[in-house]
Design a protein around this motif. Structure first.
Motif, PDB file in Angstrom:
ATOM      1  N   GLN A   6       0.844  -1.181   0.000  1.00 21.56           N
ATOM      2  CA  GLN A   6       0.000   0.000   0.000  1.00 21.56           C
ATOM      3  C   GLN A   6       0.880   1.231   0.000  1.00 21.56           C
ATOM      4  N   GLN A   7       0.258   2.381  -0.164  1.00 18.63           N
ATOM      5  CA  GLN A   7       0.999   3.626  -0.101  1.00 18.63           C
ATOM      6  C   GLN A   7       1.432   3.880   1.333  1.00 18.63           C
ATOM      7  N   SER A   8       2.527   4.602   1.488  1.00 22.82           N
ATOM      8  CA  SER A   8       2.982   4.966   2.827  1.00 22.82           C
ATOM      9  C   SER A   8       3.387   6.430   2.828  1.00 22.82           C
ATOM     10  N   ILE A   9       3.455   6.979   4.024  1.00 18.85           N
ATOM     11  CA  ILE A   9       3.851   8.368   4.199  1.00 18.85           C
ATOM     12  C   ILE A   9       4.588   8.454   5.532  1.00 18.85           C
ATOM     13  N   SER A  10       5.533   9.356   5.615  1.00 22.21           N
ATOM     14  CA  SER A  10       6.215   9.587   6.885  1.00 22.21           C
ATOM     15  C   SER A  10       6.395  11.082   7.057  1.00 22.21           C
ATOM     16  N   GLY A  11       6.598  11.485   8.287  1.00 19.08           N
ATOM     17  CA  GLY A  11       6.771  12.898   8.572  1.00 19.08           C
ATOM     18  C   GLY A  11       6.643  13.164  10.054  1.00 19.08           C
ATOM     19  N   PHE A  12       6.107  14.333  10.393  1.00 20.39           N
ATOM     20  CA  PHE A  12       5.928  14.691  11.797  1.00 20.39           C
ATOM     21  C   PHE A  12       4.536  15.287  11.987  1.00 20.39           C
ATOM     22  N   ILE A  13       4.005  15.117  13.190  1.00 17.26           N
ATOM     23  CA  ILE A  13       2.701  15.676  13.532  1.00 17.26           C
ATOM     24  C   ILE A  13       2.908  17.175  13.760  1.00 17.26           C
ATOM     25  N   ALA A  14       2.290  18.013  12.917  1.00 19.51           N
ATOM     26  CA  ALA A  14       2.530  19.455  12.959  1.00 19.51           C
ATOM     27  C   ALA A  14       1.553  20.210  13.855  1.00 19.51           C
ATOM     28  N   THR A  15       0.392  19.629  14.146  1.00 18.79           N
ATOM     29  CA  THR A  15      -0.603  20.274  15.003  1.00 18.79           C
ATOM     30  C   THR A  15      -1.018  19.297  16.096  1.00 18.79           C
ATOM     31  N   GLU A  16      -1.639  19.818  17.137  1.00 12.28           N
ATOM     32  CA  GLU A  16      -2.177  18.912  18.149  1.00 12.28           C
ATOM     33  C   GLU A  16      -3.254  18.045  17.487  1.00 12.28           C
ATOM     34  N   PRO A  17      -3.167  16.735  17.623  1.00 16.21           N
ATOM     35  CA  PRO A  17      -4.177  15.860  17.025  1.00 16.21           C
ATOM     36  C   PRO A  17      -5.564  16.148  17.588  1.00 16.21           C
ATOM     37  N   GLN A  18      -6.566  15.944  16.747  1.00 21.12           N
ATOM     38  CA  GLN A  18      -7.950  16.168  17.140  1.00 21.12           C
ATOM     39  C   GLN A  18      -8.744  14.875  17.008  1.00 21.12           C
ATOM     40  N   GLN A  19      -9.639  14.659  17.949  1.00 23.70           N
ATOM     41  CA  GLN A  19     -10.537  13.506  17.902  1.00 23.70           C
ATOM     42  C   GLN A  19     -11.953  14.018  17.669  1.00 23.70           C
ATOM     43  N   THR A  20     -12.605  13.464  16.658  1.00 21.98           N
ATOM     44  CA  THR A  20     -13.999  13.785  16.405  1.00 21.98           C
ATOM     45  C   THR A  20     -14.745  12.471  16.188  1.00 21.98           C
ATOM     46  N   VAL A  21     -16.040  12.587  15.976  1.00 20.59           N
ATOM     47  CA  VAL A  21     -16.870  11.413  15.712  1.00 20.59           C
ATOM     48  C   VAL A  21     -17.570  11.626  14.375  1.00 20.59           C
ATOM     49  N   THR A  22     -17.564  10.615  13.515  1.00 24.14           N
ATOM     50  CA  THR A  22     -18.208  10.713  12.214  1.00 24.14           C
ATOM     51  C   THR A  22     -19.726  10.621  12.358  1.00 24.14           C
ATOM     52  N   GLU A  23     -20.421  10.857  11.260  1.00 19.24           N
ATOM     53  CA  GLU A  23     -21.881  10.745  11.258  1.00 19.24           C
ATOM     54  C   GLU A  23     -22.340   9.339  11.629  1.00 19.24           C
ATOM     55  N   ARG A  24     -21.488   8.350  11.362  1.00 18.00           N
ATOM     56  CA  ARG A  24     -21.812   6.958  11.697  1.00 18.00           C
ATOM     57  C   ARG A  24     -21.399   6.577  13.120  1.00 18.00           C
ATOM     58  N   GLY A  25     -20.898   7.550  13.872  1.00 20.52           N
ATOM     59  CA  GLY A  25     -20.523   7.292  15.257  1.00 20.52           C
ATOM     60  C   GLY A  25     -19.144   6.683  15.432  1.00 20.52           C
ATOM     61  N   GLU A  26     -18.299   6.739  14.401  1.00 20.55           N
ATOM     62  CA  GLU A  26     -16.954   6.176  14.488  1.00 20.55           C
ATOM     63  C   GLU A  26     -15.942   7.256  14.880  1.00 20.55           C
ATOM     64  N   THR A  27     -14.932   6.860  15.636  1.00 18.91           N
ATOM     65  CA  THR A  27     -13.874   7.787  16.030  1.00 18.91           C
ATOM     66  C   THR A  27     -13.065   8.193  14.801  1.00 18.91           C
ATOM     67  N   ARG A  28     -12.719   9.479  14.734  1.00 17.76           N
ATOM     68  CA  ARG A  28     -11.882  10.005  13.654  1.00 17.76           C
ATOM     69  C   ARG A  28     -10.717  10.750  14.281  1.00 17.76           C
ATOM     70  N   PHE A  29      -9.512  10.423  13.847  1.00 18.78           N
ATOM     71  CA  PHE A  29      -8.282  11.103  14.261  1.00 18.78           C
ATOM     72  C   PHE A  29      -7.880  12.025  13.115  1.00 18.78           C
ATOM     73  N   TYR A  30      -7.536  13.277  13.441  1.00 16.57           N
ATOM     74  CA  TYR A  30      -7.091  14.226  12.421  1.00 16.57           C
ATOM     75  C   TYR A  30      -5.878  14.983  12.939  1.00 16.57           C
ATOM     76  N   ALA A  31      -4.918  15.195  12.042  1.00 25.65           N
ATOM     77  CA  ALA A  31      -3.773  16.060  12.353  1.00 25.65           C
ATOM     78  C   ALA A  31      -3.203  16.607  11.054  1.00 25.65           C
ATOM     79  N   ARG A  32      -2.677  17.805  11.124  1.00 25.79           N
ATOM     80  CA  ARG A  32      -1.867  18.336  10.026  1.00 25.79           C
ATOM     81  C   ARG A  32      -0.496  17.728  10.224  1.00 25.79           C
ATOM     82  N   ILE A  33       0.080  17.286   9.139  1.00 24.24           N
ATOM     83  CA  ILE A  33       1.410  16.684   9.208  1.00 24.24           C
ATOM     84  C   ILE A  33       2.369  17.469   8.332  1.00 24.24           C
ATOM     85  N   GLY A  34       3.629  17.387   8.679  1.00 25.37           N
ATOM     86  CA  GLY A  34       4.669  18.015   7.880  1.00 25.37           C
ATOM     87  C   GLY A  34       5.604  16.948   7.329  1.00 25.37           C
ATOM     88  N   GLN A  35       6.091  17.206   6.131  1.00 22.95           N
ATOM     89  CA  GLN A  35       7.098  16.329   5.538  1.00 22.95           C
ATOM     90  C   GLN A  35       8.353  17.151   5.271  1.00 22.95           C
TER      91      GLN A  35
END
Length: 160
Positions: A6-35
């Motif tokens: 599969q595709q891969s990516i590497s880098g660093f977490i540039a912002t504080e990660p955020q946790q939200t919940v999708t419309e289906r009630g699933e956990t979502r992790f989001y962060a801006r990343i830097g390469q």
């Protein structure tokens, strides 16, 4: 058997990660990343350039784990795919992309950490206890093979 990639990516977490919940009630992790980016010079040295920034998301169990384990500044490696979508911005439709991480971990080359194998050892002990109570020679042979060929990936990879 074909090798699955599969595709891969590497880098660093540039912002504080955020946790939200999708419309289906699933956990979502989001962060801006830097390469980080570098340019190789004629003399063989490297010049550091400004990093590029992108969106990284993960869902369900991967998101649950990532929320508790990642912080701004952490170096990471992820496996997944790029998702392209459109959003409206200032009245215009704009193409955006994000990396959807199916697997996400700290970058071993840039991170010092300790591994907690408590859960894995408990599973192996449970398997060994079950084999000890089974009187069939096949089960004893399988246990002997498992013990003779340790795998860093656990028994599932060996098919035992």
């Amino acid at each position: 058997m074909a090798l699955h990639t599969q595709q891969s990516i590497s880098g660093f977490i540039a912002t504080e990660p955020q946790q939200t919940v999708t419309e289906r009630g699933e956990t979502r992790f989001y962060a801006r990343i830097g390469q980080p980016r570098f340019r190789r010079e004629d003399d063989g040295s490297f010049t550091e350039l400004a990093p590029t920034f992108h969106d990284l998301v993960a869902y369900r169990a991967t998101a649950d784990r990532a929320v508790t384990r990642f912080a701004k500044g952490d170096s990471f490696v992820a496996e997944g795919y790029v998702r392209t979508f459109q959003v409206e911005h200032d009245g215009e439709i704009v193409d955006r992309e994000e990396f959807v991480a199916k697997k996400l971990g700290h970058d071993l080359a840039r991170t010092d950490y300790e591994v907690d194998r408590t859960r894995r050892h408990a599973t192996i002990q449970t398997d060994a206890s079950a084999v000890a109570h089974d009187s069939s020679s096949t089960a004893r042979e399988a246990a002997a093979q498992r013990d003779a060929v340790p795998s860093p990936f656990g028994n599932a990879v060996l098919g035992l």
